[in-house]
Design an enzyme around this catalytic site. Structure first.
Site, PDB file in Angstrom:
ATOM      1  N   GLU A 186       3.263   4.375   7.734  1.00  0.00           N
ATOM      2  CA  GLU A 186       3.906   5.190   6.675  1.00  0.00           C
ATOM      3  C   GLU A 186       3.987   4.624   5.962  1.00  0.00           C
ATOM      4  OE1 GLU A 186       7.633   2.078   7.018  1.00  0.00           O
ATOM      5  OE2 GLU A 186       7.656   3.265   8.988  1.00  0.00           O
ATOM      6  N   THR A 192       0.271   4.363   3.804  1.00  0.00           N
ATOM      7  CA  THR A 192      -0.392   4.515   3.270  1.00  0.00           C
ATOM      8  C   THR A 192      -1.992   5.633   4.131  1.00  0.00           C
ATOM      9  OG1 THR A 192      -2.043   2.820   4.211  1.00  0.00           O
ATOM     10  CG2 THR A 192      -1.144   2.487   2.120  1.00  0.00           C
ATOM     11  N   ARG A 193      -1.163   6.055   4.753  1.00  0.00           N
ATOM     12  CA  ARG A 193      -1.620   7.488   5.669  1.00  0.00           C
ATOM     13  C   ARG A 193      -2.307   8.334   5.151  1.00  0.00           C
ATOM     14  NH1 ARG A 193      -3.396   8.043  10.826  1.00  0.00           N
ATOM     15  NH2 ARG A 193      -2.058   7.356  11.649  1.00  0.00           N
ATOM     16  N   GLY A 205       3.920   2.885  22.026  1.00  0.00           N
ATOM     17  CA  GLY A 205       4.600   2.011  21.848  1.00  0.00           C
ATOM     18  C   GLY A 205       4.287   1.053  20.620  1.00  0.00           C
ATOM     19  N   GLU A 242      -3.090  -5.572  16.088  1.00  0.00           N
ATOM     20  CA  GLU A 242      -4.660  -5.173  16.267  1.00  0.00           C
ATOM     21  C   GLU A 242      -5.068  -5.831  15.711  1.00  0.00           C
ATOM     22  OE1 GLU A 242      -4.911  -0.743  15.114  1.00  0.00           O
ATOM     23  OE2 GLU A 242      -4.587  -1.901  13.076  1.00  0.00           O
TER      24      GLU A 242
END
Length: 633
Positions: A27, A29-30, A58, A92
């Protein structure tokens, strides 16, 4: 040149699925910075992983996403204002750090409009995000782990974007990525076979784990044996351990000053990125290279060096380079390595039978195993090539898709006249010799392979009038011959190369060549009286005793003949004349009781007439006062 190794070996450069993995808060930098970075990477042909929303389910890391992490090489983590608010991003990042056990993986942080200290010490929005996670996650160790991971990544070298043009900032990232992903991707071989043990040997000689000083290793061997291939493979294997890398190929073809200056400029660009450096001459480049490199740990490979000036221009001294640097030099000339001061050398040997058969099969059949129907005739290729990868590859490719009858025809031709592509590469070493050295090489290739070294020296010294010792030393240094158990050895294809040079002096008229060794050519010249003043050496060795009919006049025209050797041939009569240039005469079972009456050579040094009918040895001693060696037994 293609040689060696199991193509699926895990010991070589890792085959990554992705060059770059982008970790980012969608939300934030994409559709902006990250999207532009991805587009720029993709435009450069850099295979980049950008997560798909379908991979996210999720807050869990899916197996597909985990696999992408494991198969990526460089991770660019884009820390933005709300990065830490996503537990998915934090998990991640944790998975990324857990995958860093491979030495080739890299993590680069990008601080996009956030202060690096906020990430490192979890302040500002990062403090708020982690506090929220602690309030809603029961596993406090998990949050502590995220804190540690954020701190670890924030401590790594990266980029900080505060303001300015994003495209310029992205350009700097792209430049570094390109440098990293291209630095260890040298092509090794289309069909690498048998490299692994050779790589390990060179790696041990380099002692890459030590940062104590600068080490130089010389890799030497005959042309086509795989020196460059081995150097490329070693480069790929150890590249990640150095700050700067440079592979300068085919240096032997560059001997003019402006060419060496261009190599200096490329060296500076590869190591320190100075693209626009223009040097006026070699001497101007040397102090610049020394100043730029003296504190850098670099890997420099100088390929196919054949002149000392090349080494002096590109790596004039160990003090040019920082501690831990390694220099690999490939050459056909071991003497050059000694002059430069290289103490650690590695000779590349030919392939063994199994390796040679596999390499040939990859080229001739496009598979690892030879077609069983072609096994016997394939062994002819192996025997002809004698472990030389260059020959196995070229001949194998030529025979691909051909019938056995075509194979036989081709091999019959190659055994008479060497393949021109093989000849061209092997001849480079010969072309670099001085004239006298060329003469000695051709003499050995045509006549003296397998002889005792002392006999070769004695015969050539007597026949040529000057000592061959220095030239023989040069041939040894240039890997054209070897001395093994006091005998002269030479690779079969090097021997063929020398004989082909002589054949090409007069392809259709053997009598006009400088050297005659092939019995059919010699007998033809003798019987047809086709001799000329071009011939300097004749050595006739018949496999079994044979009666030879001739009129004895063939030698009259050979006014420059210096060495004449005849074995296993029973001539119907002796020569009518012997040239006064003759210095060595060896004739088994000479057919007359005396030499020609008009032969009064002052140059004859060796007279060897075993099993002859001579009875007047004292008269011979009086007549041939120049004789140093005589045998009339």
């Amino acid at each position: 040149m293609d040689i060696m190794l199991n193509p699926t070996s895990s010991s070589f450069a890792h085959q990554w699925s992705y060059d770059v993995f982008l970790s980012f808060r969608g939300e934030d930098t994409r559709t902006g910075f990250t999207g532009n970075l991805f587009h720029a990477l993709d435009g450069k042909g850099i295979h980049t992983f950008l997560d798909d929303e379908e991979l996210k389910k999720g807050e869990e890391i899916t197996p597909a996403l985990l696999k992408a992490i494991q198969q990526s090489r460089i991770f660019i983590v884009i820390f933005s204002e709300n990065y830490a608010s996503s537990t998915f991003c934090l998990q991640e990042l944790e998975n990324i750090m857990e995958c860093l056990n491979h030495k080739d993986k890299l993590v680069w942080p990008v601080f996009y409009k956030v202060n690096p200290s906020d990430v490192r010490h979890q302040k500002g929005s990062y403090a708020e995000a982690l506090a929220k996670h602690e309030s809603r996650i029961n596993d406090k160790n998990k949050v502590n782990k995220w804190r540690s991971v954020l701190q670890a990544v924030a401590n790594l070298s990266g980029w900080h974007f505060k303001h300015g043009y994003e495209y310029e900032f992205i350009g700097e990232i792209i430049k570094e990525v390109c440098k990293r992903i291209n630095r260890n991707t040298l092509h090794v071989a289309h069909h690498p076979v048998g490299l692994e043990s050779r790589i390990q040997k060179v790696k041990s000689l380099l002692d890459v784990e030590s940062n104590d000083g600068v080490h130089v290793v010389g890799i030497y061997g005959i042309g086509g044996i795989g020196k460059t291939t081995l150097a490329c493979a070693v480069y790929n294997f150890i590249a990640q351990q150095f700050e700067g890398l440079c592979f300068l190929a085919d240096i032997g073809k560059k001997t003019m000053e402006h060419e060496l200056v261009q190599l200096q400029e490329k060296l500076l660009y590869d190591i320190v990125g100075e693209k626009d450096t223009k040097l006026g001459n070699i001497m101007q480049g040397i102090p610049i290279i020394k100043n730029k490199f003296r504190k850098k740990k670099i890997l420099l490979i100088l390929d196919d060096v054949n002149k000392l000036v090349q080494l002096q221009a590109l790596a004039g001294g160990l003090e040019w380079f920082g501690p831990g640097s390694r220099i690999i030099i490939t050459t056909r000339d071991i003497h050059l390595l000694h002059v430069y001061g290289v103490e650690i050398t590695y000779e590349v040997e030919g392939l063994n039978h199994e390796e040679a058969l596999e390499l040939f099969s990859w080229n001739a059949f496009k598979r690892k195993q030879v077609n069983p129907d072609y096994l016997d005739i394939s062994k002819r290729v192996l025997q002809h090539s004698n472990g030389l990868p260059l020959s196995l590859e070229i001949i194998g490719s030529d025979l691909y898709g051909k019938t056995k009858l075509q194979w036989k025809s081709a091999l019959d031709a190659y055994e008479k006249i060497p393949h021109k592509n093989i000849q061209q590469i092997l001849r480079v070493s010969y072309d670099g010799l001085e004239d006298f050295e060329k003469e000695i090489f051709l003499n050995i290739a045509c006549f003296f392979k397998g002889y005792r070294l002392s006999d070769v020296k004695n015969t050539l010294h007597s026949g040529c009038g000057s000592s061959p010792d220095y030239a023989i030393g040069v041939l040894i240094n240039k890997c054209l011959i070897k001395i093994d158990q006091l005998h002269v050895r030479m690779h079969d294809l090097i021997e063929c190369m020398g004989k082909e040079i002589v054949r090409l002096e007069s392809p259709s008229k053997p009598g006009e060549r400088s050297r005659l060794w092939f019995s059919k050519d010699i007998l033809r010249v003798f019987k047809q009286n086709k001799g000329s003043d071009k011939t300097e050496i004749i050595m006739l060795h018949l496999p079994k005793v044979k009666e030879v009919q001739w009129d004895g006049t063939a030698l009259e025209k050979m006014e420059n003949l210096k060495i004449l050797v005849v074995e296993n041939a029973h001539f119907s009569r002796g020569p009518s004349a012997l040239p006064k240039s003759l210095r060595v005469l060896k004739w088994s079972a000479y057919p007359e009781s005396s030499l020609p009456a008009n032969f009064d050579s002052k140059k004859l040094v060796i007279l060897d007439l075993p099993m002859s009918s001579f009875t007047f040895k004292d008269q011979l001693n009086m007549k041939f006062k120049s004789l140093m060696e005589m045998n009339l037994s």
